[in-house]
Scaffold this motif. Structure first.
Motif, PDB file in Angstrom:
ATOM      1  N   ASN A   1       0.847  -1.117   0.043  1.00 31.40           N
ATOM      2  CA  ASN A   1       0.242  -0.027  -0.019  1.00 31.40           C
ATOM      3  C   ASN A   1       0.872   1.414  -0.047  1.00 31.40           C
ATOM      4  OD1 ASN A   1       0.608   0.682   2.618  1.00 31.40           O
ATOM      5  ND2 ASN A   1      -0.898  -0.831   3.486  1.00 31.40           N
ATOM      6  N   ASP A   2       0.183   2.349   0.387  1.00 33.23           N
ATOM      7  CA  ASP A   2       1.051   3.727   0.360  1.00 33.23           C
ATOM      8  C   ASP A   2       2.375   3.691   0.899  1.00 33.23           C
ATOM      9  OD1 ASP A   2      -0.612   4.737  -1.585  1.00 33.23           O
ATOM     10  OD2 ASP A   2      -1.857   5.803  -0.154  1.00 33.23           O
ATOM     11  N   ALA A   3       2.466   3.042   2.444  1.00 29.34           N
ATOM     12  CA  ALA A   3       3.617   3.120   3.067  1.00 29.34           C
ATOM     13  C   ALA A   3       4.067   1.770   3.360  1.00 29.34           C
ATOM     14  CB  ALA A   3       3.200   3.865   4.215  1.00 29.34           C
ATOM     15  N   LEU A   4       3.810   0.688   2.730  1.00 30.12           N
ATOM     16  CA  LEU A   4       4.026  -0.710   3.221  1.00 30.12           C
ATOM     17  C   LEU A   4       4.711  -1.205   1.802  1.00 30.12           C
ATOM     18  CD1 LEU A   4       4.446  -2.841   5.217  1.00 30.12           C
ATOM     19  CD2 LEU A   4       2.316  -3.617   4.689  1.00 30.12           C
ATOM     20  N   TYR A   5       6.068  -1.983   2.167  1.00 35.51           N
ATOM     21  CA  TYR A   5       6.713  -2.412   1.117  1.00 35.51           C
ATOM     22  C   TYR A   5       7.215  -4.297   1.707  1.00 35.51           C
ATOM     23  CZ  TYR A   5       7.013   2.029  -1.253  1.00 35.51           C
ATOM     24  OH  TYR A   5       6.361   3.130  -1.834  1.00 35.51           O
ATOM     25  N   LYS A   6       7.222  -5.030   0.824  1.00 38.62           N
ATOM     26  CA  LYS A   6       7.595  -6.319   1.289  1.00 38.62           C
ATOM     27  C   LYS A   6       8.301  -6.893   0.048  1.00 38.62           C
ATOM     28  CE  LYS A   6       3.629  -9.103  -0.154  1.00 38.62           C
ATOM     29  NZ  LYS A   6       3.020 -10.264   0.342  1.00 38.62           N
ATOM     30  N   THR A   7       9.376  -8.009   0.538  1.00 42.56           N
ATOM     31  CA  THR A   7       9.879  -8.996  -0.425  1.00 42.56           C
ATOM     32  C   THR A   7       8.929 -10.095  -0.737  1.00 42.56           C
ATOM     33  OG1 THR A   7      10.744 -10.644   1.407  1.00 42.56           O
ATOM     34  CG2 THR A   7      12.076  -8.616   0.655  1.00 42.56           C
ATOM     35  N   GLU A   8       9.182 -10.826  -1.853  1.00 42.13           N
ATOM     36  CA  GLU A   8       8.499 -11.910  -2.183  1.00 42.13           C
ATOM     37  C   GLU A   8       8.924 -13.148  -1.200  1.00 42.13           C
ATOM     38  OE1 GLU A   8       9.126 -12.870  -5.993  1.00 42.13           O
ATOM     39  OE2 GLU A   8       7.826 -11.687  -6.870  1.00 42.13           O
ATOM     40  N   ASP A   9       8.253 -14.258  -0.900  1.00 52.13           N
ATOM     41  CA  ASP A   9       8.584 -15.452   0.071  1.00 52.13           C
ATOM     42  C   ASP A   9      10.133 -15.663  -0.187  1.00 52.13           C
ATOM     43  OD1 ASP A   9       6.070 -15.357   0.875  1.00 52.13           O
ATOM     44  OD2 ASP A   9       5.631 -17.432   0.272  1.00 52.13           O
ATOM     45  N   ILE A  10      10.848 -15.782   0.841  1.00 49.99           N
ATOM     46  CA  ILE A  10      12.299 -16.060   0.866  1.00 49.99           C
ATOM     47  C   ILE A  10      12.048 -17.575   1.438  1.00 49.99           C
ATOM     48  CG2 ILE A  10      14.609 -15.680   1.597  1.00 49.99           C
ATOM     49  CD1 ILE A  10      13.471 -12.564   1.530  1.00 49.99           C
ATOM     50  N   LYS A  11      12.944 -18.370   0.939  1.00 47.56           N
ATOM     51  CA  LYS A  11      12.929 -19.752   1.384  1.00 47.56           C
ATOM     52  C   LYS A  11      14.261 -20.394   1.411  1.00 47.56           C
ATOM     53  CE  LYS A  11       8.239 -20.749  -0.745  1.00 47.56           C
ATOM     54  NZ  LYS A  11       7.615 -21.763  -1.336  1.00 47.56           N
ATOM     55  N   LYS A  12      14.585 -21.046   2.500  1.00 45.58           N
ATOM     56  CA  LYS A  12      15.756 -22.020   2.750  1.00 45.58           C
ATOM     57  C   LYS A  12      15.355 -23.042   3.477  1.00 45.58           C
ATOM     58  CE  LYS A  12      18.289 -17.586   3.911  1.00 45.58           C
ATOM     59  NZ  LYS A  12      19.199 -16.763   4.607  1.00 45.58           N
ATOM     60  N   GLU A  13      16.356 -24.262   2.977  1.00 44.82           N
ATOM     61  CA  GLU A  13      16.053 -25.302   3.567  1.00 44.82           C
ATOM     62  C   GLU A  13      17.478 -26.022   4.071  1.00 44.82           C
ATOM     63  OE1 GLU A  13      14.492 -28.071   0.636  1.00 44.82           O
ATOM     64  OE2 GLU A  13      12.625 -27.268   0.610  1.00 44.82           O
ATOM     65  N   LEU A  14      17.294 -26.821   5.201  1.00 41.01           N
ATOM     66  CA  LEU A  14      18.435 -27.437   5.637  1.00 41.01           C
ATOM     67  C   LEU A  14      18.044 -28.830   6.087  1.00 41.01           C
ATOM     68  CD1 LEU A  14      19.616 -25.081   8.477  1.00 41.01           C
ATOM     69  CD2 LEU A  14      20.708 -25.557   6.101  1.00 41.01           C
ATOM     70  N   THR A  15      18.899 -29.915   5.905  1.00 38.75           N
ATOM     71  CA  THR A  15      18.871 -31.057   6.252  1.00 38.75           C
ATOM     72  C   THR A  15      19.223 -31.478   7.788  1.00 38.75           C
ATOM     73  OG1 THR A  15      18.980 -31.986   4.044  1.00 38.75           O
ATOM     74  CG2 THR A  15      19.325 -33.737   5.567  1.00 38.75           C
ATOM     75  N   ILE A  16      18.421 -31.960   8.501  1.00 37.81           N
ATOM     76  CA  ILE A  16      18.532 -31.964   9.925  1.00 37.81           C
ATOM     77  C   ILE A  16      18.428 -33.604  10.547  1.00 37.81           C
ATOM     78  CG2 ILE A  16      17.703 -29.710  10.484  1.00 37.81           C
ATOM     79  CD1 ILE A  16      15.292 -30.722  11.304  1.00 37.81           C
ATOM     80  N   SER A  17      18.964 -33.748  11.500  1.00 36.09           N
ATOM     81  CA  SER A  17      18.829 -34.929  12.010  1.00 36.09           C
ATOM     82  C   SER A  17      17.746 -35.381  12.887  1.00 36.09           C
ATOM     83  CB  SER A  17      20.207 -35.612  12.820  1.00 36.09           C
ATOM     84  OG  SER A  17      20.363 -34.704  13.985  1.00 36.09           O
ATOM     85  N   PRO A  18      17.247 -36.479  13.284  1.00 35.69           N
ATOM     86  CA  PRO A  18      16.168 -36.608  14.339  1.00 35.69           C
ATOM     87  C   PRO A  18      16.571 -36.037  15.825  1.00 35.69           C
ATOM     88  CG  PRO A  18      16.546 -38.741  13.302  1.00 35.69           C
ATOM     89  CD  PRO A  18      17.778 -37.820  12.846  1.00 35.69           C
ATOM     90  N   GLN A  19      15.495 -35.320  16.510  1.00 36.36           N
ATOM     91  CA  GLN A  19      15.685 -34.816  17.888  1.00 36.36           C
ATOM     92  C   GLN A  19      16.439 -33.605  17.870  1.00 36.36           C
ATOM     93  OE1 GLN A  19      13.925 -36.223  20.403  1.00 36.36           O
ATOM     94  NE2 GLN A  19      13.498 -38.046  18.631  1.00 36.36           N
ATOM     95  N   SER A  20      16.560 -32.980  16.515  1.00 37.88           N
ATOM     96  CA  SER A  20      17.248 -31.553  16.579  1.00 37.88           C
ATOM     97  C   SER A  20      16.398 -30.654  17.284  1.00 37.88           C
ATOM     98  CB  SER A  20      17.337 -31.129  15.074  1.00 37.88           C
ATOM     99  OG  SER A  20      18.440 -32.224  14.355  1.00 37.88           O
ATOM    100  N   LYS A  21      17.292 -29.690  17.862  1.00 35.26           N
ATOM    101  CA  LYS A  21      16.645 -28.632  18.572  1.00 35.26           C
ATOM    102  C   LYS A  21      16.871 -27.342  17.605  1.00 35.26           C
ATOM    103  CE  LYS A  21      18.432 -30.356  23.039  1.00 35.26           C
ATOM    104  NZ  LYS A  21      19.138 -30.163  24.066  1.00 35.26           N
ATOM    105  N   ILE A  22      16.182 -26.277  18.017  1.00 35.45           N
ATOM    106  CA  ILE A  22      16.141 -25.060  17.035  1.00 35.45           C
ATOM    107  C   ILE A  22      16.258 -24.025  18.136  1.00 35.45           C
ATOM    108  CG2 ILE A  22      13.715 -24.985  17.199  1.00 35.45           C
ATOM    109  CD1 ILE A  22      13.830 -23.302  14.299  1.00 35.45           C
ATOM    110  N   ILE A  23      17.196 -23.213  17.790  1.00 31.96           N
ATOM    111  CA  ILE A  23      17.536 -21.870  18.659  1.00 31.96           C
ATOM    112  C   ILE A  23      17.062 -20.687  17.842  1.00 31.96           C
ATOM    113  CG2 ILE A  23      19.221 -20.454  19.784  1.00 31.96           C
ATOM    114  CD1 ILE A  23      20.788 -22.957  20.186  1.00 31.96           C
ATOM    115  N   ILE A  24      16.053 -19.824  18.369  1.00 33.36           N
ATOM    116  CA  ILE A  24      15.586 -18.733  17.763  1.00 33.36           C
ATOM    117  C   ILE A  24      16.000 -17.657  18.582  1.00 33.36           C
ATOM    118  CG2 ILE A  24      13.748 -17.324  16.974  1.00 33.36           C
ATOM    119  CD1 ILE A  24      12.293 -20.224  16.793  1.00 33.36           C
ATOM    120  N   ARG A  25      16.723 -16.522  17.852  1.00 27.61           N
ATOM    121  CA  ARG A  25      16.980 -15.169  18.312  1.00 27.61           C
ATOM    122  C   ARG A  25      16.594 -14.059  17.390  1.00 27.61           C
ATOM    123  NH1 ARG A  25      23.236 -16.054  19.660  1.00 27.61           N
ATOM    124  NH2 ARG A  25      23.240 -16.192  17.407  1.00 27.61           N
TER     125      ARG A  25
END
Length: 108
Positions: free
Chosen positions: A28-52
């Motif tokens: 709209n007049d004052a809002l801009y955005k990117t298109e979807d940005i996608k990333k993938e990683l192969t992980i092992s079972p019981q993986s933990k995720i840390i978010i900061r």
């Protein structure tokens, strides 16, 4: 000869930079955005995720689990500003790092 080489090198740098640039969409007049940005990683079972995240950023995080060894990240960067160039500057400042750690993955 050296001038031609330097000019060619500068043109290549400019072209490569524009290929990696993000498409910015006006919402709209004052809002801009990117298109979807996608990333993938192969992980092992019981993986933990840390978010900061930076305390100055707002947004929402939705987590879904599946029977898969692929962690998928999809995100959109948004900025509000009356000037598109200023909004793009704000969007460019935001970086998202999604990488493997010794016991899972991190999202910064």
């Amino acid at each position: 000869m050296l001038t031609k080489f330097i000019n060619s090198l500068m043109i290549c740098c400019l072209l490569c930079g524009s290929l990696a640039a993000q498409d910015i969409i006006k919402v709209n007049d004052a809002l801009y955005k990117t298109e979807d940005i996608k990333k993938e990683l192969t992980i092992s079972p019981q993986s933990k995720i840390i978010i900061r995240s930076a305390s100055s950023l707002s947004g929402a995080i939705n987590i879904e689990t599946h029977e898969s060894d692929i962690a998928q990240l999809t995100y959109i960067k948004r900025a509000k500003h009356n000037s598109k160039s200023e909004a793009i500057d704000f969007i460019d400042i935001i970086s998202v790092e999604f990488e493997l750690t010794h016991d899972g993955l991190s999202l910064d």
